[in-house]
Design a protein around this motif. Structure first.
Motif, PDB file in Angstrom:
ATOM      1  N   ASP A   1     -52.515  23.836  11.628  1.00  0.00           N
ATOM      2  CA  ASP A   1     -53.247  22.655  11.151  1.00  0.00           C
ATOM      3  C   ASP A   1     -52.394  21.731  10.268  1.00  0.00           C
ATOM      4  O   ASP A   1     -52.917  20.814   9.641  1.00  0.00           O
ATOM      5  CB  ASP A   1     -54.499  23.095  10.379  1.00  0.00           C
ATOM      6  CG  ASP A   1     -55.462  23.846  11.270  1.00  0.00           C
ATOM      7  OD1 ASP A   1     -55.669  23.401  12.407  1.00  0.00           O
ATOM      8  OD2 ASP A   1     -55.978  24.893  10.840  1.00  0.00           O
ATOM      9  N   ILE A   2     -51.093  22.003  10.236  1.00  0.00           N
ATOM     10  CA  ILE A   2     -50.201  21.127   9.461  1.00  0.00           C
ATOM     11  C   ILE A   2     -49.369  20.293  10.441  1.00  0.00           C
ATOM     12  O   ILE A   2     -48.746  20.839  11.355  1.00  0.00           O
ATOM     13  CB  ILE A   2     -49.277  21.958   8.540  1.00  0.00           C
ATOM     14  CG1 ILE A   2     -50.128  22.767   7.549  1.00  0.00           C
ATOM     15  CG2 ILE A   2     -48.315  21.046   7.773  1.00  0.00           C
ATOM     16  CD1 ILE A   2     -49.344  23.742   6.707  1.00  0.00           C
ATOM     17  N   TYR A   3     -49.359  19.001  10.240  1.00  0.00           N
ATOM     18  CA  TYR A   3     -48.651  18.086  11.140  1.00  0.00           C
ATOM     19  C   TYR A   3     -47.644  17.276  10.327  1.00  0.00           C
ATOM     20  O   TYR A   3     -48.015  16.623   9.356  1.00  0.00           O
ATOM     21  CB  TYR A   3     -49.649  17.148  11.835  1.00  0.00           C
ATOM     22  CG  TYR A   3     -50.636  17.898  12.699  1.00  0.00           C
ATOM     23  CD1 TYR A   3     -50.405  18.069  14.062  1.00  0.00           C
ATOM     24  CD2 TYR A   3     -51.776  18.467  12.131  1.00  0.00           C
ATOM     25  CE1 TYR A   3     -51.298  18.782  14.845  1.00  0.00           C
ATOM     26  CE2 TYR A   3     -52.681  19.186  12.907  1.00  0.00           C
ATOM     27  CZ  TYR A   3     -52.423  19.335  14.266  1.00  0.00           C
ATOM     28  OH  TYR A   3     -53.308  20.050  15.034  1.00  0.00           O
TER      29      TYR A   3
ATOM     30  N   LYS B   1     -38.994  24.932  10.828  1.00  0.00           N
ATOM     31  CA  LYS B   1     -38.918  26.347  10.449  1.00  0.00           C
ATOM     32  C   LYS B   1     -40.286  26.872  10.030  1.00  0.00           C
ATOM     33  O   LYS B   1     -40.559  28.048  10.090  1.00  0.00           O
ATOM     34  CB  LYS B   1     -37.970  26.517   9.252  1.00  0.00           C
ATOM     35  CG  LYS B   1     -36.505  26.526   9.620  1.00  0.00           C
ATOM     36  CD  LYS B   1     -35.715  26.851   8.365  1.00  0.00           C
ATOM     37  CE  LYS B   1     -34.271  26.438   8.548  1.00  0.00           C
ATOM     38  NZ  LYS B   1     -33.561  26.412   7.249  1.00  0.00           N
ATOM     39  N   TYR B   2     -41.147  25.988   9.541  1.00  0.00           N
ATOM     40  CA  TYR B   2     -42.430  26.415   8.976  1.00  0.00           C
ATOM     41  C   TYR B   2     -43.629  26.106   9.872  1.00  0.00           C
ATOM     42  O   TYR B   2     -44.595  26.850   9.878  1.00  0.00           O
ATOM     43  CB  TYR B   2     -42.664  25.732   7.619  1.00  0.00           C
ATOM     44  CG  TYR B   2     -41.668  26.136   6.566  1.00  0.00           C
ATOM     45  CD1 TYR B   2     -41.867  27.285   5.802  1.00  0.00           C
ATOM     46  CD2 TYR B   2     -40.532  25.370   6.329  1.00  0.00           C
ATOM     47  CE1 TYR B   2     -40.952  27.661   4.829  1.00  0.00           C
ATOM     48  CE2 TYR B   2     -39.619  25.739   5.350  1.00  0.00           C
ATOM     49  CZ  TYR B   2     -39.822  26.875   4.611  1.00  0.00           C
ATOM     50  OH  TYR B   2     -38.918  27.237   3.657  1.00  0.00           O
ATOM     51  N   VAL B   3     -43.589  24.957  10.563  1.00  0.00           N
ATOM     52  CA  VAL B   3     -44.775  24.549  11.337  1.00  0.00           C
ATOM     53  C   VAL B   3     -44.382  24.108  12.757  1.00  0.00           C
ATOM     54  O   VAL B   3     -43.279  23.592  12.964  1.00  0.00           O
ATOM     55  CB  VAL B   3     -45.541  23.383  10.641  1.00  0.00           C
ATOM     56  CG1 VAL B   3     -46.189  23.841   9.362  1.00  0.00           C
ATOM     57  CG2 VAL B   3     -44.639  22.196  10.373  1.00  0.00           C
ATOM     58  N   PRO B   4     -45.301  24.310  13.729  1.00  0.00           N
ATOM     59  CA  PRO B   4     -44.951  23.947  15.101  1.00  0.00           C
ATOM     60  C   PRO B   4     -45.079  22.446  15.403  1.00  0.00           C
ATOM     61  O   PRO B   4     -44.410  21.934  16.283  1.00  0.00           O
ATOM     62  CB  PRO B   4     -45.942  24.741  15.942  1.00  0.00           C
ATOM     63  CG  PRO B   4     -47.099  25.012  15.044  1.00  0.00           C
ATOM     64  CD  PRO B   4     -46.581  25.026  13.651  1.00  0.00           C
ATOM     65  N   HIS B   5     -45.977  21.754  14.660  1.00  0.00           N
ATOM     66  CA  HIS B   5     -46.233  20.358  15.019  1.00  0.00           C
ATOM     67  C   HIS B   5     -45.379  19.403  14.191  1.00  0.00           C
ATOM     68  O   HIS B   5     -45.757  19.018  13.072  1.00  0.00           O
ATOM     69  CB  HIS B   5     -47.706  20.007  14.794  1.00  0.00           C
ATOM     70  CG  HIS B   5     -48.651  20.945  15.455  1.00  0.00           C
ATOM     71  ND1 HIS B   5     -48.700  21.107  16.816  1.00  0.00           N
ATOM     72  CD2 HIS B   5     -49.582  21.802  14.948  1.00  0.00           C
ATOM     73  CE1 HIS B   5     -49.622  22.005  17.113  1.00  0.00           C
ATOM     74  NE2 HIS B   5     -50.163  22.452  16.002  1.00  0.00           N
TER      75      HIS B   5
ATOM     76  N   ALA C   1     -52.715   9.344  16.289  1.00  0.00           N
ATOM     77  CA  ALA C   1     -52.988   9.097  17.713  1.00  0.00           C
ATOM     78  C   ALA C   1     -52.320  10.176  18.578  1.00  0.00           C
ATOM     79  O   ALA C   1     -52.948  10.716  19.492  1.00  0.00           O
ATOM     80  CB  ALA C   1     -52.468   7.717  18.090  1.00  0.00           C
ATOM     81  N   HIS C   2     -51.078  10.513  18.268  1.00  0.00           N
ATOM     82  CA  HIS C   2     -50.321  11.473  19.086  1.00  0.00           C
ATOM     83  C   HIS C   2     -50.977  12.858  19.090  1.00  0.00           C
ATOM     84  O   HIS C   2     -51.116  13.488  20.130  1.00  0.00           O
ATOM     85  CB  HIS C   2     -48.888  11.572  18.555  1.00  0.00           C
ATOM     86  CG  HIS C   2     -48.033  12.537  19.295  1.00  0.00           C
ATOM     87  ND1 HIS C   2     -47.406  12.209  20.476  1.00  0.00           N
ATOM     88  CD2 HIS C   2     -47.714  13.840  19.041  1.00  0.00           C
ATOM     89  CE1 HIS C   2     -46.732  13.259  20.910  1.00  0.00           C
ATOM     90  NE2 HIS C   2     -46.904  14.260  20.055  1.00  0.00           N
ATOM     91  N   PHE C   3     -51.379  13.320  17.914  1.00  0.00           N
ATOM     92  CA  PHE C   3     -51.982  14.665  17.820  1.00  0.00           C
ATOM     93  C   PHE C   3     -53.508  14.629  17.963  1.00  0.00           C
ATOM     94  O   PHE C   3     -54.164  15.651  17.798  1.00  0.00           O
ATOM     95  CB  PHE C   3     -51.616  15.310  16.478  1.00  0.00           C
ATOM     96  CG  PHE C   3     -50.149  15.605  16.307  1.00  0.00           C
ATOM     97  CD1 PHE C   3     -49.506  16.520  17.134  1.00  0.00           C
ATOM     98  CD2 PHE C   3     -49.404  14.988  15.316  1.00  0.00           C
ATOM     99  CE1 PHE C   3     -48.150  16.802  16.973  1.00  0.00           C
ATOM    100  CE2 PHE C   3     -48.051  15.265  15.150  1.00  0.00           C
ATOM    101  CZ  PHE C   3     -47.424  16.176  15.982  1.00  0.00           C
ATOM    102  N   LYS C   4     -54.062  13.455  18.225  1.00  0.00           N
ATOM    103  CA  LYS C   4     -55.521  13.249  18.371  1.00  0.00           C
ATOM    104  C   LYS C   4     -56.290  13.821  17.173  1.00  0.00           C
ATOM    105  O   LYS C   4     -57.307  14.497  17.322  1.00  0.00           O
ATOM    106  CB  LYS C   4     -56.017  13.876  19.679  1.00  0.00           C
ATOM    107  CG  LYS C   4     -55.405  13.270  20.926  1.00  0.00           C
ATOM    108  CD  LYS C   4     -56.044  13.864  22.170  1.00  0.00           C
ATOM    109  CE  LYS C   4     -55.570  13.199  23.436  1.00  0.00           C
ATOM    110  NZ  LYS C   4     -54.157  13.377  23.746  1.00  0.00           N
ATOM    111  N   LEU C   5     -55.806  13.563  15.982  1.00  0.00           N
ATOM    112  CA  LEU C   5     -56.398  14.170  14.786  1.00  0.00           C
ATOM    113  C   LEU C   5     -57.799  13.619  14.499  1.00  0.00           C
ATOM    114  O   LEU C   5     -58.652  14.321  13.967  1.00  0.00           O
ATOM    115  CB  LEU C   5     -55.495  13.934  13.566  1.00  0.00           C
ATOM    116  CG  LEU C   5     -54.069  14.483  13.682  1.00  0.00           C
ATOM    117  CD1 LEU C   5     -53.292  14.238  12.398  1.00  0.00           C
ATOM    118  CD2 LEU C   5     -54.078  15.978  13.989  1.00  0.00           C
TER     119      LEU C   5
END
Lengths: 354, 71
Positions: free
Chosen positions: A35-37, A53-57, A76-80
């Motif tokens: 949930d971290i972008y 190293k810490y988050v996938p997004h 827009a990219h992650f459709k948050l």
């Protein structure tokens, strides 16, 4: 209808390799890494590599788009706005306290009619020197007194970019505005203007941010804030829309201008006062000390146990006078269109010492 | 965080302190009036009317738990 995820944290970052790891670690205490972008806004350092190293997004943008535009691109990219209930934009130099969400989410959850647009937390700084102590003092007054009162008037003038949980759906209706130096204030004014909902202040929801440690960076920062303020005033047609926001901003703006002129007058009076009438400066100074400075100092001591604040009294007076002058200068710059080539002036970051 | 601090707080501080004071007084008055109302109005009898309570019990039971009519 598919089930929405609860809360996303969005961190726009531009050359933040010194601080980004600490910020992500603090976020990982309150949400999962899913949930971290992070939006790496054209960094030339290792911000993206460290983040990965810490988050996938992690979204990397080239070239640099600016904080507001980069955030809009990431939303827009992650459709948050459609995948999440709530969105917490976070500055790359800010650390969120463990209880931040426990304080900010319940009012939004209870609000079934969706009348609340966002919940604002409290920003506190770290103690280092007289400048950061000045900022701690300033944050206490501005949040404990001014922001609490603004919340009662439904006229909060700024939802801090690093301490506000938004209902994600509002970003289906609006984008984070661009074109001013203070995108968080611009967004707050837009929420008022579009009647997107109430803004709630929760004093117990705390984030810890970095403040300038030297005069040069301090001036850079408040010059950006004050110039951004006047840009927002002009952009949102204040004070002519008849909202509580108009009255509140008009009051602060006229007070700031009055203070700027007063500062110039006091400076002009210095030679006269020293030669003939010292009471001309002594009386206002003693009044201010007794009515404003000392009571607010005790307030800070009570809440932060920061006794050293007394040692910084002379510096505080100098910073206050300097701030008044910058407020006046920023008004002149915006009024006469001298702010057109101004860019987002970033202040120096420093690693947090444990 | 962009903020407008008021380096020489003059009237905005006074206005905001006044707003907070009025809000606090309003809250206290509301609390007090609630307390007074409770004091003035005696508490309702706790005696239960068996007929009424029987009806309400029957109504509150889910349909599946009701005993079907004897044929």
């Amino acid at each position: 209808m598919s089930k929405l995820r609860r809360l996303a944290i969005l961190i726009p970052a531009h050359n933040e390799e010194t601080v980004i790891a600490d910020t992500i670690k603090s976020c990982l205490k309150v949400v999962t890494k899913q949930d971290i972008y992070i939006v790496d806004d054209g960094s030339t350092d290792k911000t993206a590599q460290i983040s990965k190293k810490y988050v996938p997004h992690v979204l990397s943008l080239k070239p640099n788009q600016g904080k507001a535009e980069a955030s809009n691109t990431a939303i827009a990219h992650f459709k948050l706005a459609t995948r999440y209930e709530y969105l917490l934009p976070m500055d790359a130099d800010t650390q969120v306290s463990q209880h931040f969400l426990e304080q900010t989410l319940p009012p939004l959850d209870r609000d079934k009619k969706q009348q609340i647009a966002c919940v604002v937390g409290k920003v506190i700084g770290l103690k280092h020197n007289f400048l950061t102590t000045y900022r701690i003092w300033e944050y206490e007054i501005s949040q404990l007194i001014h922001k609490n009162a603004q919340a009662k008037e439904n006229a909060i003038i700024v939802c801090p970019g690093c301490a506000t949980v938004y209902r994600a759906s509002i970003f289906q209706q609006i984008k984070i505005p661009t074109g001013t130096l203070t995108e968080d204030m611009d967004l707050t004014f837009l929420i008022h203007r579009q009647n997107l909902g109430r803004i709630v202040f929760r004093e117990k929801a705390v984030v810890i941010t970095q403040d300038p440690q030297d005069i040069r960076n301090y001036v850079k920062q408040i010059d950006r804030w004050y110039t951004g303020f006047w840009q927002c005033v002009s952009k949102h047609n204040i004070p002519w829309a008849g909202q509580p926001l108009d009255a509140e901003v008009a009051m602060l703006a006229t007070e700031g201008l009055f203070n700027g002129i007063l500062t110039l007058t006091l400076i002009a009076l210095i030679p006269f006062a020293f030669l003939n009438h010292p009471e001309v400066l002594a009386i206002p100074f003693l009044l201010d000390l007794a009515v404003f400075m000392l009571p607010t100092f005790f307030l800070v001591i009570k809440r932060h146990k920061h006794w050293k604040i007394f040692a910084y009294l002379p510096q505080f007076y100098l910073i206050r006078l300097l701030s008044c002058l910058i407020f006046l200068v920023s008004f002149i710059k915006v009024t006469f269109g001298l702010d057109k080539n101004m860019s987002w002036r970033k202040i120096a970051r420093y690693a947090v010492t444990k | 965080m962009a903020q407008i601090s008021t380096p020489i707080n003059s009237y905005s501080l006074a206005v905001h302190l006044l707003v907070l004071l009025v809000a606090m007084l309003y809250k206290q008055t509301k609390k007090l009036s609630l307390k007074l109302r409770r004091l003035i109005r005696p508490a309702k009898s706790t005696k239960v009317n068996p007929a009424i309570s029987g009806v309400s019990l029957l109504q509150s039971k889910p349909q599946s738990e009701l005993i079907p009519n004897q044929q």
